[in-house]
Each structure stands twice: as structure tokens, then as C-alpha cells.
Design a protein around this motif. Structure first.
Motif, PDB file in Angstrom:
ATOM      1  N   HIS A 100      25.024  46.671 -59.166  1.00  0.00           N
ATOM      2  CA  HIS A 100      24.636  46.292 -57.692  1.00  0.00           C
ATOM      3  C   HIS A 100      23.534  47.095 -57.563  1.00  0.00           C
ATOM      4  CE1 HIS A 100      23.251  49.930 -55.668  1.00  0.00           C
ATOM      5  NE2 HIS A 100      24.318  51.529 -56.583  1.00  0.00           N
ATOM      6  N   HIS A 101      22.307  46.888 -58.459  1.00  0.00           N
ATOM      7  CA  HIS A 101      20.852  47.684 -58.187  1.00  0.00           C
ATOM      8  C   HIS A 101      20.150  46.735 -59.423  1.00  0.00           C
ATOM      9  CE1 HIS A 101      17.015  48.492 -57.009  1.00  0.00           C
ATOM     10  NE2 HIS A 101      16.962  49.642 -58.196  1.00  0.00           N
TER      11      HIS A 101
ATOM     12  N   ASP B  94      17.062  43.107 -56.748  1.00  0.00           N
ATOM     13  CA  ASP B  94      15.574  42.917 -55.926  1.00  0.00           C
ATOM     14  C   ASP B  94      14.569  42.220 -56.204  1.00  0.00           C
ATOM     15  OD1 ASP B  94      14.084  44.087 -54.875  1.00  0.00           O
ATOM     16  OD2 ASP B  94      14.125  46.413 -55.537  1.00  0.00           O
TER      17      ASP B  94
ATOM     18  N   LYS C 167      17.139  46.625 -49.445  1.00  0.00           N
ATOM     19  CA  LYS C 167      16.257  47.670 -50.269  1.00  0.00           C
ATOM     20  C   LYS C 167      15.453  48.161 -49.406  1.00  0.00           C
ATOM     21  CE  LYS C 167      14.239  50.063 -54.212  1.00  0.00           C
ATOM     22  NZ  LYS C 167      14.534  49.329 -55.376  1.00  0.00           N
TER      23      LYS C 167
ATOM     24  N   GLN D 179      19.791  50.420 -49.424  1.00  0.00           N
ATOM     25  CA  GLN D 179      19.497  50.893 -50.529  1.00  0.00           C
ATOM     26  C   GLN D 179      18.511  51.456 -50.502  1.00  0.00           C
ATOM     27  OE1 GLN D 179      19.606  48.009 -53.500  1.00  0.00           O
ATOM     28  NE2 GLN D 179      21.350  47.457 -54.299  1.00  0.00           N
TER      29      GLN D 179
ATOM     30  N   HIS E  93      15.433  53.898 -51.942  1.00  0.00           N
ATOM     31  CA  HIS E  93      15.272  54.808 -53.293  1.00  0.00           C
ATOM     32  C   HIS E  93      15.471  56.308 -53.175  1.00  0.00           C
ATOM     33  CE1 HIS E  93      12.915  55.264 -57.152  1.00  0.00           C
ATOM     34  NE2 HIS E  93      13.285  56.179 -56.579  1.00  0.00           N
TER      35      HIS E  93
ATOM     36  N   ILE F 268      23.069  53.588 -49.058  1.00  0.00           N
ATOM     37  CA  ILE F 268      23.166  53.974 -50.714  1.00  0.00           C
ATOM     38  C   ILE F 268      22.417  54.383 -51.007  1.00  0.00           C
ATOM     39  CG2 ILE F 268      24.185  52.558 -53.144  1.00  0.00           C
ATOM     40  CD1 ILE F 268      25.054  50.341 -49.811  1.00  0.00           C
TER      41      ILE F 268
ATOM     42  N   LEU G 106      19.786  55.160 -54.391  1.00  0.00           N
ATOM     43  CA  LEU G 106      19.645  55.002 -55.669  1.00  0.00           C
ATOM     44  C   LEU G 106      19.412  56.623 -56.893  1.00  0.00           C
ATOM     45  CD1 LEU G 106      17.492  52.179 -54.778  1.00  0.00           C
ATOM     46  CD2 LEU G 106      20.622  52.097 -55.531  1.00  0.00           C
TER      47      LEU G 106
ATOM     48  N   ASP H 270      24.701  56.619 -56.296  1.00  0.00           N
ATOM     49  CA  ASP H 270      24.426  55.888 -57.431  1.00  0.00           C
ATOM     50  C   ASP H 270      23.660  56.287 -58.179  1.00  0.00           C
ATOM     51  OD1 ASP H 270      21.691  54.241 -58.380  1.00  0.00           O
ATOM     52  OD2 ASP H 270      23.186  52.552 -58.837  1.00  0.00           O
TER      53      ASP H 270
ATOM     54  N   SER I  58      24.739  51.034 -61.040  1.00  0.00           N
ATOM     55  CA  SER I  58      23.917  49.943 -61.036  1.00  0.00           C
ATOM     56  C   SER I  58      22.908  50.410 -62.957  1.00  0.00           C
ATOM     57  CB  SER I  58      22.938  50.340 -60.389  1.00  0.00           C
ATOM     58  OG  SER I  58      21.844  50.897 -60.617  1.00  0.00           O
TER      59      SER I  58
END
Length: 385
Positions: free
Chosen positions: A16-17, A104, A167, A230, A232, A265, A267, A289, A320
Motif C-alpha cells: 500500500h506504499h 506514491d 500522502k 498516508q 510519513h 495511515i 507510515l 505500517d 508495505s
């Protein structure tokens, strides 16, 4: 689980990433640069192959190219050149068992498209739109602040019609210690005025969007679409301040954004992955994740994954690779994940803590089921979206 009724079929994976691959054949120095988050060469007389990730590449990838595990890096790179980039990509990606890529597309450079990744595996791909990259492209085509803000709103809404999600790299650009609420219109306009003026003045440091007011606007613009967002967190390259990337800094934003229905989400997380797991445990719209963390911890990936599974609900953890540049990073990310998850679940079943049926079900959830539910993907993937 293996050892309980024989070997089981591997569950398919939804990555998913992830990101595109470089085209062509990188030389030895370029290849090695992808094995680290540092922007500097390895210490004199050493190599980035001498890392957990480097050892993982040497463990998992040579057999996929017809070599013995742990072969010397020089031999591996020769074999890579013998086969050619296209064949290496095909072999390594097909070994992952990834059936869908959520890509991404916001990184610079001549990288393969989502469609090309899907073609290499016979699977499917969808785009994840990077908000900061989207805003910078809109700014390039805007003459005034009004036209920028209007076009940006339209670009986010337009992207939401086809993208699987959004993202943000606000952690890189400013940090996660942002004010949690949407900016007031006057503050937004003033921030846009300042940024666009700096860009038009040719200041290279101002080309990227880094103003906290504009970053908050991007986050809320994406959240209002209700698509997955998403974020980071944690581990990354030297462009970030790690102490400002703790996902716990997002607590007030997480609470504020909940009414939009936007799934968040978190990451990577490392070394804050336990905090991300906690946030996933207590907030219904938060997911965790550890993709990049597993890749870089290598032989210790099982320990990191176990720490996430200590408290995160099993329906809240997603797989991911965060692979970028090299197909090896897809192979290592997927194979380390399978090895880590299989090892944990087999041990818990063997010890009587879990039953085998529950272990099978949780493995399928984390591998693909959770991502398919959160992103609204088809349960059976037959082609490119």
C-alpha cells in the motif's frame, strides 16, 4: 502455518506504499546508495552492503537470480548486469507475491510508472498522490495567490476522483508538531502570498512547500475528501528532524480530523512504531505500517513487527515495502515481512497462545485484507485500476 498441517499457500500482498524503479542498470555506487537513508557515502573503507539491509539483499536476492545466498556483492552485481535490468525486475518482483501496488508518484527522477510495476507482476496498481508535489505543480502554473488557491482546491478534488489516497511528507518539510486545526482564510492567504513571492524571486530553498500553514491546509484539503491519507512518521533520510517525526505529535490532529471520515495511515514509525501502534489501538480511523522499518532492520524485522503487534489491533496493521529505485527493495521488503510474520505466528501457535486458524486469518488481514478494506480495493485483482 508451516509445521501445522503442512506448508500453507502464501497470502497475496497489497503493497500500500511504494515508489517507482530507476530505469536501466545502476553502477555499483548508485546501487549501494539505495541501501541507506544517508545522503553520504559509507565510511572510508566500508560499504553500505555491511548493514542489515545490505545483508538482507545478499540473503534473499541472489537465489532469485540463480546464485547462492550470501554471495559477494561484486558477484551479485555482475550477475545483475548479465541478466539485464528488465529480467532482474521481472524475477524479483514476481517473487514477492505482490498483487497490487499503491504507488506514491511524488518522487523526482525518471522512475517506472504504476502501470509498469503492475505489468511486471501481472497484477494491478493505483496512484497515491503526494500532496506537496501536487501543490508545487499547481504553483508552477499559477500567476496569482487567488488562482493558486482556487486551482489547488480543484486539483485535490480532481485527484480524489481517481487516486487510491493521498500522502503527506509534512514530517520532512516542517515536522509533525503542526497546529491541529485548519488555518483561517486570512492566515492561509498570507502564507500563500509569502511562498509564491519567494518562489518567484528564484530562491531555490523556497521552491518546496514548507510553510506550516500551507501544510495544514493540504492535510485538511485531503482529509475532507475522506480518502485515506498516508503520513510519513519516524525513520527517513537526513532531510528530516527525527525528533519532530514522532507520530504521537499528531494526537490533536487525529482527534480533530475524525469527523471527516478520513482514514489516517501512519507510515514506518521506527523508532516510534510502538507509539503508532498505540494510536491505531485507540483511534478508530488510525492505521499503522512498518514497511521501511522492516526493510532496514533486516534480521531483526521480526522483533520490530512483534512490537507493533503487541498493542495494535490486527485489523489496523498494513503491509508495505516503501521500495524505491531498486526491485531488490521490493523483494527484500516482501520476503522479510513474510519471514517475520510467519516466524511470529508459528511460534505463538506452537506455544498454544494462538490457534492455527486465527494465525491464518491474521496473516491474510495484514498481508492484504486490511489494505483492501481501507482503500476500497477489489478483493480479487484481475487487472490495473
Amino acid at each position: 502455518m508451516a509445521g501445522h498441517g503442512g506448508a500453507r499457500p502464501r497470502p497475496s500482498l497489497v503493497d500500500h506504499h511504494c515508489h517507482g524503479l530507476v530505469r536501466g542498470e545502476p553502477d555499483a555506487a548508485a546501487f549501494e546508495a539505495y541501501l541507506t537513508e544517508s545522503d553520504a557515502p559509507a565510511a572510508p573503507g566500508t560499504s553500505y552492503f555491511d548493514t542489515q539491509l545490505g545483508f538482507a539483499v545478499r540473503r534473499w536476492c541472489p537465489p532469485l537470480l540463480g546464485l547462492a545466498p550470501h554471495c559477494p556483492p561484486e558477484r551479485y552485481l555482475v550477475r545483475r548486469r548479465e541478466l539485464g535490468a528488465a529480467e532482474v525486475t521481472r524475477r524479483l518482483l514476481r517473487a514477492t507475491g505482490i498483487t497490487e501496488f499503491l504507488v506514491d508518484t511524488g518522487l523526482p527522477g525518471d522512475l517506472t510508472s504504476p502501470q509498469e510495476l503492475a505489468d511486471a507482476t501481472g497484477g494491478a496498481a493505483r496512484e497515491i498522490v503526494r500532496l506537496e508535489h501536487l501543490a508545487e505543480r499547481v504553483a508552477d502554473a499559477s500567476r496569482t495567490t487567488d488562482s493558486f488557491l482556487t486551482a489547488l482546491d480543484g486539483a485535490v478534488r480532481g485527484a480524489a476522483l481517481t487516486a487510491a489516497g493521498f500522502k503527506s511528507v509534512a514530517a520532512y518539510r516542517y515536522g509533525l508538531d503542526l497546529a491541529p486545526t485548519p488555518p483561517a482564510p486570512a492566515a492561509l492567504r498570507a502564507a500563500a502570498d509569502r511562498w509564491l513571492a519567494a518562489r518567484s524571486g528564484g530562491d531555490p530553498d523556497s521552491a518546496r512547500i514548507a510553510d506550516p500553514v500551507l501544510l495544514r491546509h493540504l492535510l485538511w484539503s485531503a482529509a475532507r475528501t475522506a480518502l485515506p491519507l498516508q503520513l510519513h512518521t519516524g525513520f527517513g533520510d537526513p532531510d528530516l528532524r527525527l525528533d519532530r517525526c514522532d507520530p504521537l505529535l499528531l494526537t490533536d490532529f487525529i482527534r480533530a480530523v475524525r469527523p471527516t471520515g478520513c482514514p489516517l495511515i501512519l507510515l514506518h514509525g521506527y523508532p516510534y512504531h510502538r507509539g503508532a501502534a498505540y494510536l491505531a489501538a485507540v483511534h478508530p480511523h488510525v492505521y499503522a505500517d512498518v514497511g521501511l522499518a522492516l526493510t532496514h532492520t533486516g534480521a531483526r524485522a521480526g522483533a520490530v513487527l512483534a512490537e507493533v503487534l503487541e498493542v495494535a489491533p490486527f485489523g489496523k496493521v498494513l503491509f508495505s515495502t516503501d521500495a524505491y529505485g531498486l526491485p531488490e527493495l521490493y523483494a527484500v521488503g516482501a520476503l522479510l515481512f513474510r519471514e517475520a510474520l510467519d516466524g511470529l505466528l508459528s511460534r505463538w501457535v506452537r506455544d498454544g497462545a494462538w490457534c492455527a486458524a486465527d494465525a491464518e486469518r491474521v496473516a491474510a488481514l495484514v498481508a492484504a485484507g486490511n489494505a483492501r478494506r481501507v482503500y476500497g480495493l477489489n478483493s480479487t485483482i484481475t487487472g490495473n485500476a
